[in-house]
Enzyme design. Sequence first.
Site, PDB file in Angstrom:
ATOM      1  N   SER A 130       0.842  -1.198   0.000  1.00  0.00           N
ATOM      2  CA  SER A 130       0.000   0.000   0.000  1.00  0.00           C
ATOM      3  C   SER A 130       0.870   1.239   0.000  1.00  0.00           C
ATOM      4  O   SER A 130       1.919   1.269   0.666  1.00  0.00           O
ATOM      5  CB  SER A 130      -0.905   0.021   1.231  1.00  0.00           C
ATOM      6  OG  SER A 130      -1.539   1.278   1.383  1.00  0.00           O
ATOM      7  N   TYR A 143      -2.370  -0.163  10.281  1.00  0.00           N
ATOM      8  CA  TYR A 143      -2.462  -0.786   8.946  1.00  0.00           C
ATOM      9  C   TYR A 143      -1.170  -0.576   8.163  1.00  0.00           C
ATOM     10  O   TYR A 143      -0.604  -1.523   7.599  1.00  0.00           O
ATOM     11  CB  TYR A 143      -3.644  -0.204   8.179  1.00  0.00           C
ATOM     12  CG  TYR A 143      -3.661  -0.578   6.720  1.00  0.00           C
ATOM     13  CD1 TYR A 143      -3.898  -1.885   6.326  1.00  0.00           C
ATOM     14  CD2 TYR A 143      -3.434   0.381   5.728  1.00  0.00           C
ATOM     15  CE1 TYR A 143      -3.899  -2.240   4.978  1.00  0.00           C
ATOM     16  CE2 TYR A 143      -3.440   0.042   4.387  1.00  0.00           C
ATOM     17  CZ  TYR A 143      -3.678  -1.271   4.020  1.00  0.00           C
ATOM     18  OH  TYR A 143      -3.675  -1.617   2.686  1.00  0.00           O
TER      19      TYR A 143
END
Length: 224
Positions: A130, A143
Amino acid sequence: MMVTGASSGIGEATARMAHAQGMHVALAARREDRLRDIAGQLSGALAVPTDVTSRESAVALCDRTVERFGTIDVLVNNAGQGLHVPLLEVDPEDFQVVFALNVLAPLMLMQAVLPVMARQTSGAIVNVSSGTSRRVIPGLGAYAATKAALNMLSEVARKEFASKGVTVSLILPGITATEFHHSLRAGKMVGGGGGAAAAPELVAAAILEAARTGAPEVEVVSGR
């Protein structure tokens, strides 16, 4: 090509695009009905309902894929989940679950496919990370930390697996138009810089290109 998280979003788009390019595809995800529906639309595709956080399931997925197609040329570690809450609100149990899916599962799958790829002295592993792992965004710390861990695993694996003829690539998508933000472990979507969400097909194209070229890292943003 073996794709995890293939029941929707980037994984589904990657499986469909790979199939359209003539590749044999093995689809892995937990949602069995959805997975089999997609595989049924892709002639010759293999659907393997899988909990990728289980070592036994990861090995079984590889075994089923080799049994059907004879080998595994490409692994796409795409399965993942978000945890979008401020650090003071992170439930340790939620973090453990997301860490297992975002970090341990890709590691176990890399371990499972490497002997197959090493025997043929070729193969490509593409890990979907990501863009948040390279930015500091309040509310995304937990995250992003899991994806930063995946980044390091990928970079080390690239060096360790090179002598076996296996490339390891890292894909860094920005916000993508998928179900991801509707299936967070906890929290809600956090603004990360604006801009339109990228189509999952844009990320899928980057994944297939990385598998082909062995590029170390590819950032994917809308409009690029």
